[in-house]
Design a protein around this motif. Structure first.
Motif, mmCIF file in Angstrom:
data_model
loop_
_atom_site.group_PDB
_atom_site.id
_atom_site.type_symbol
_atom_site.label_atom_id
_atom_site.label_comp_id
_atom_site.label_asym_id
_atom_site.label_seq_id
_atom_site.Cartn_x
_atom_site.Cartn_y
_atom_site.Cartn_z
ATOM 1 N N GLU A 93 3.974 -22.731 -28.440
ATOM 2 C CA GLU A 93 5.363 -23.193 -28.460
ATOM 3 C C GLU A 93 5.551 -24.315 -29.477
ATOM 4 N N LYS A 94 4.606 -25.260 -29.484
ATOM 5 C CA LYS A 94 4.693 -26.405 -30.405
ATOM 6 C C LYS A 94 4.612 -25.940 -31.856
ATOM 7 N N ILE A 95 3.674 -25.067 -32.161
ATOM 8 C CA ILE A 95 3.471 -24.628 -33.543
ATOM 9 C C ILE A 95 4.631 -23.747 -34.006
ATOM 10 N N ALA A 96 5.216 -22.968 -33.095
ATOM 11 C CA ALA A 96 6.366 -22.126 -33.457
ATOM 12 C C ALA A 96 7.538 -22.999 -33.897
ATOM 13 N N VAL A 97 7.743 -24.111 -33.217
ATOM 14 C CA VAL A 97 8.819 -25.037 -33.582
ATOM 15 C C VAL A 97 8.494 -25.706 -34.915
ATOM 16 N N GLU A 98 7.267 -26.199 -35.055
ATOM 17 C CA GLU A 98 6.861 -26.899 -36.282
ATOM 18 C C GLU A 98 6.923 -25.994 -37.507
ATOM 19 N N GLN A 99 6.507 -24.756 -37.351
ATOM 20 C CA GLN A 99 6.414 -23.846 -38.495
ATOM 21 C C GLN A 99 7.716 -23.107 -38.784
ATOM 22 N N LYS A 100 8.693 -23.253 -37.914
ATOM 23 C CA LYS A 100 10.023 -22.671 -38.120
ATOM 24 C C LYS A 100 9.971 -21.192 -38.512
ATOM 25 N N GLY A 101 9.121 -20.446 -37.824
ATOM 26 C CA GLY A 101 9.050 -19.006 -38.053
ATOM 27 C C GLY A 101 8.097 -18.568 -39.151
ATOM 28 N N HIS A 102 7.522 -19.504 -39.914
ATOM 29 C CA HIS A 102 6.574 -19.137 -40.965
ATOM 30 C C HIS A 102 5.262 -18.651 -40.338
ATOM 31 N N PRO A 103 4.541 -17.779 -41.019
ATOM 32 C CA PRO A 103 3.259 -17.306 -40.500
ATOM 33 C C PRO A 103 2.270 -18.461 -40.324
ATOM 34 N N VAL A 104 1.420 -18.327 -39.314
ATOM 35 C CA VAL A 104 0.411 -19.336 -39.014
ATOM 36 C C VAL A 104 -0.960 -18.662 -39.032
ATOM 37 N N LEU A 105 -1.913 -19.280 -39.726
ATOM 38 C CA LEU A 105 -3.282 -18.771 -39.812
ATOM 39 C C LEU A 105 -4.179 -19.605 -38.912
ATOM 40 N N VAL A 106 -5.057 -18.924 -38.156
ATOM 41 C CA VAL A 106 -5.916 -19.600 -37.186
ATOM 42 C C VAL A 106 -7.294 -18.952 -37.177
ATOM 43 N N ILE A 107 -8.315 -19.765 -36.924
ATOM 44 C CA ILE A 107 -9.649 -19.248 -36.615
ATOM 45 C C ILE A 107 -9.899 -19.620 -35.162
ATOM 46 N N GLY A 108 -10.035 -18.619 -34.305
ATOM 47 C CA GLY A 108 -10.091 -18.876 -32.876
ATOM 48 C C GLY A 108 -11.266 -18.253 -32.163
ATOM 49 N N HIS A 109 -11.115 -18.222 -30.844
ATOM 50 C CA HIS A 109 -12.165 -17.775 -29.920
ATOM 51 C C HIS A 109 -11.623 -16.638 -29.063
#
Length: 186
Positions: free
Chosen positions: A130-146
């Protein structure tokens, strides 16, 4: 928002181990292999060179390699794998069967000593999404996860509830695999 999330490379010597937030090393060649995959993907799709990583070295080290190639990486503790507490780093065979049975039968809310429940992992993942969706304003987000975190994010994105039984948990995503998850803002 589109979340492009790669699972980290396979850690060294983890067969039979309960691994959550135990910080285990990864062969440097495997780290480079994932960094190469991500770099090619970003170039092909003309995405920003910004990637989010967990503080665990199997994710963080890939971010550090990408930083040497012009990427910016952000460390987010919320991206860490589930915390198995007293079980973390032990062989599954060393964990008492009665505890594993309790966990499997109350998959949502059971937490090993000093660990977190699946519900807590979901709360952490959902809060970050939720936080990153607001911060990125709909732009794609890249993550390295688990794997656990990725499965949680997929379930959240699908609008499904946290599984109450272990049998309802999806299979782990493959090491180095790319998962595209569409996150709708709330």
């Amino acid at each position: 928002m589109i979340l492009y999330i790669w699972r980290h490379p396979k850690p060294i010597a983890t067969n039979g181990l309960c691994i959550g937030q135990t910080d285990i090393k990864v062969d440097r060649r495997k780290l480079k292999r994932l960094a190469n995959k991500i770099q090619r993907f970003v170039r092909l799709h003309q995405l920003p060179k910004v990637i989010w990583v967990s503080p665990l070295q199997r994710s963080l080290k890939v971010g550090e390699l990408l930083a040497q190639r012009g990427f910016q990486y952000q460390i987010a503790p919320e991206l860490a794998e589930i915390d198995f507490g007293a079980w973390d780093g032990k062989f599954w065979a060393q964990i008492e069967k009665q505890h594993i049975d309790k966990w499997c039968n109350n998959f949502t809310d059971y937490a090993p000593d000093n660990g977190e429940s699946l519900q807590q992992l979901f709360n952490r993942a959902e809060s970050w999404l939720e936080k990153i969706a607001v911060e990125q304003k709909g732009h794609p987000v890249l993550v390295i996860g688990h794997a656990g975190w990725i499965n949680a994010a997929k379930i959240i994105a699908a609008g499904q509830k946290v599984p109450n039984l272990a049998i309802d948990w999806p299979r782990s995503v493959t090491y180095l695999s790319l998962n595209r998850i569409n996150i709708s803002p709330k």
